[in-house]
Design a protein around this motif. Structure first.
Motif, PDB file in Angstrom:
ATOM      1  N   ASP A   1       0.719  -1.359  -0.156  1.00 50.22           N
ATOM      2  CA  ASP A   1       0.200   0.303   0.421  1.00 50.22           C
ATOM      3  C   ASP A   1       0.889   1.351   0.263  1.00 50.22           C
ATOM      4  N   LYS A   2       2.183   0.878   0.449  1.00 52.34           N
ATOM      5  CA  LYS A   2       3.330   2.700   0.688  1.00 52.34           C
ATOM      6  C   LYS A   2       3.597   2.528  -0.625  1.00 52.34           C
ATOM      7  N   ILE A   3       4.016   1.594  -1.950  1.00 47.37           N
ATOM      8  CA  ILE A   3       4.479   1.409  -2.748  1.00 47.37           C
ATOM      9  C   ILE A   3       3.497   2.249  -3.468  1.00 47.37           C
ATOM     10  N   VAL A   4       2.873   1.538  -3.448  1.00 50.09           N
ATOM     11  CA  VAL A   4       1.518   2.118  -5.611  1.00 50.09           C
ATOM     12  C   VAL A   4       0.914   3.739  -4.566  1.00 50.09           C
TER      13      VAL A   4
ATOM     14  N   SER B   1       9.492   9.712   0.428  1.00 44.84           N
ATOM     15  CA  SER B   1      10.935   9.489   0.231  1.00 44.84           C
ATOM     16  C   SER B   1      11.051   8.683  -0.786  1.00 44.84           C
ATOM     17  N   ALA B   2      11.942   8.229  -1.611  1.00 44.80           N
ATOM     18  CA  ALA B   2      12.954   7.160  -2.598  1.00 44.80           C
ATOM     19  C   ALA B   2      12.988   6.422  -1.823  1.00 44.80           C
ATOM     20  N   ASP B   3      14.022   7.012  -0.409  1.00 47.68           N
ATOM     21  CA  ASP B   3      14.770   5.724   0.664  1.00 47.68           C
ATOM     22  C   ASP B   3      13.876   4.692   1.010  1.00 47.68           C
ATOM     23  N   GLU B   4      12.798   5.828   1.968  1.00 51.14           N
ATOM     24  CA  GLU B   4      11.818   4.783   2.533  1.00 51.14           C
ATOM     25  C   GLU B   4      10.978   4.039   1.723  1.00 51.14           C
ATOM     26  N   THR B   5      10.686   4.896   0.376  1.00 49.81           N
ATOM     27  CA  THR B   5       9.759   3.305  -1.009  1.00 49.81           C
ATOM     28  C   THR B   5      10.678   2.041  -0.905  1.00 49.81           C
ATOM     29  N   PHE B   6      12.752   1.903  -1.135  1.00 44.48           N
ATOM     30  CA  PHE B   6      12.617   1.481  -1.158  1.00 44.48           C
ATOM     31  C   PHE B   6      12.978   0.658  -0.210  1.00 44.48           C
ATOM     32  N   ARG B   7      12.815   1.039   1.347  1.00 46.87           N
ATOM     33  CA  ARG B   7      12.596  -0.211   2.019  1.00 46.87           C
ATOM     34  C   ARG B   7      11.376  -0.766   2.165  1.00 46.87           C
TER      35      ARG B   7
END
Lengths: 203, 154
Positions: free
Chosen positions: A46-49, A182-188
């Motif tokens: 859900d965070k990613i989408v 953020s990019a890093d949060e999405t990466f994780r």
């Protein structure tokens, strides 16, 4: 070397740098290979989408040939002005004498409604469409090496973290809402989702 | 900083964030490219950087990599370029303000597509606005220039 050839060469270099594994070599994600934990994985998805379907990302991940404009100043989402399209050659870089890079440079304009910018500004390939796609459809696409640039999920995660054009979504310039997180949060989130077996929602 | 404009090296004392258009007009005295909108939405400021049309009002001069050509650089010792001559022959301009940008985009189009279709012209030129509505004559001039280029190999 022609203008288009230079753009395509740069794009290929970027793609190779981002995805050293070719499509035919990339292992397909197999839910059976990792125990699927939907309870853990779906909240991460859900965070990613929320990022992928955000206008800063989805406006240039379209199935047709036309990037979209949206935001507080635009009312409803609309097609990019100036007859801009993917390009007769299908490259995503626009048409002869009116490439994306005629206006979109490597950094944002500081002016409201000025052109946003990041290196190699272009439309994503049509098979990577997210605009108006459901969460389940986007999930299926992002896991499919045939439609994600031949990437494993680890490579998808690092692409999201490291690619300058992707990273623009979180620093989109004046007057534009950034993508969430953020990019890093999405990466994780992608790493945790993959570790949970990369479950997709039912619809 | 050092730029190459129309084949000539020039030295400028410019903030890297200054738009290229400002550097050209105010510092280098090259006034062919025009200020229209300031947000890359009209095309009046179009110049070429290594052959690619760019909106110089929005390109920070510090990001310029490559040789710049402005409308002043299209004509040479032999006179007007084929595109410029076609513009005169078709009497394209009305007020003329946008025409330097129009010609730069048309020049770039013909460098990539020697015999452009109507769709090619629409795709290439839609970022160059003309409030006088000279679009039919712009199309005619591009087609005339394509024929002339084919004859002369220019």
């Amino acid at each position: 070397m022609t203008v288009l050839a230079r753009l395509l060469t740069a794009a290929v270099i970027t793609m190779l740098a981002a995805s050293p594994v070719h499509a035919q070599d990339a292992p397909a994600v197999d839910d059976d290979a990792i125990a699927v934990d939907r309870e853990k994985g779906l909240p991460e998805w859900d965070k990613i989408v929320a990022v992928l379907s955000h206008p800063r990302c989805a406006n240039c991940h379209v199935e047709d040939a036309y990037p979209r404009w949206s935001g507080a100043h635009y009312g409803t989402t609309r097609i990019h002005a100036f007859n801009i399209s993917r390009g007769e050659d299908g490259s995503g870089f626009g048409n002869a004498a009116l490439r994306c890079t005629s206006c979109h440079f490597s950094s944002n304009s500081s002016k409201l409604h000025g052109p946003p910018g990041a290196p190699l500004w272009h439309l994503a390939p049509a098979e990577m469409a997210w605009w108006q796609k459901s969460s389940a459809e986007i999930c299926a696409q992002i896991k499919d090496p045939e439609r994600n640039g031949g990437r494993t999920l680890d490579e998808v995660a690092t692409h999201v973290r490291d690619d300058p054009l992707v990273g623009w979504g979180w620093v989109p310039g004046p007057g534009r809402e950034p993508a969430p997180g953020s990019a890093d949060e999405t990466f994780r989130a992608i790493e945790r989702w993959a570790a949970a077996g990369a479950p997709c929602p039912a619809d | 900083m050092r730029l190459t404009v129309n084949g000539n090296p020039i030295e400028l004392d410019a903030d890297p964030d200054m738009p290229l258009l400002w550097a050209l007009r105010d510092l280098a005295g090259i006034t062919g490219p025009k200020f229209g909108c300031g947000i890359a939405a009209c095309g009046a400021c179009t110049v070429l950087v290594d052959g690619t049309p760019v909106r110089s009002c929005s390109l920070p001069v510090g990001l310029v990599e490559g040789e710049i050509v402005t409308i002043e650089g299209l004509s040479g010792a032999d006179g007007l370029s084929v595109v410029q001559q076609a513009w005169l022959d078709e009497q394209v301009p009305q007020c003329g303000y946008c025409q330097a940008g129009q010609i730069m985009s048309a020049h770039a189009l013909l460098e990539e597509i020697s015999d452009p279709s109507d769709d090619d012209i629409d795709n290439a030129m839609a970022g160059n606005l003309c409030r006088c509505g000279t679009y039919p004559r712009i199309r005619a001039a591009i087609k005339r220039a394509a024929v002339e280029k084919a004859k002369t190999g220019a």
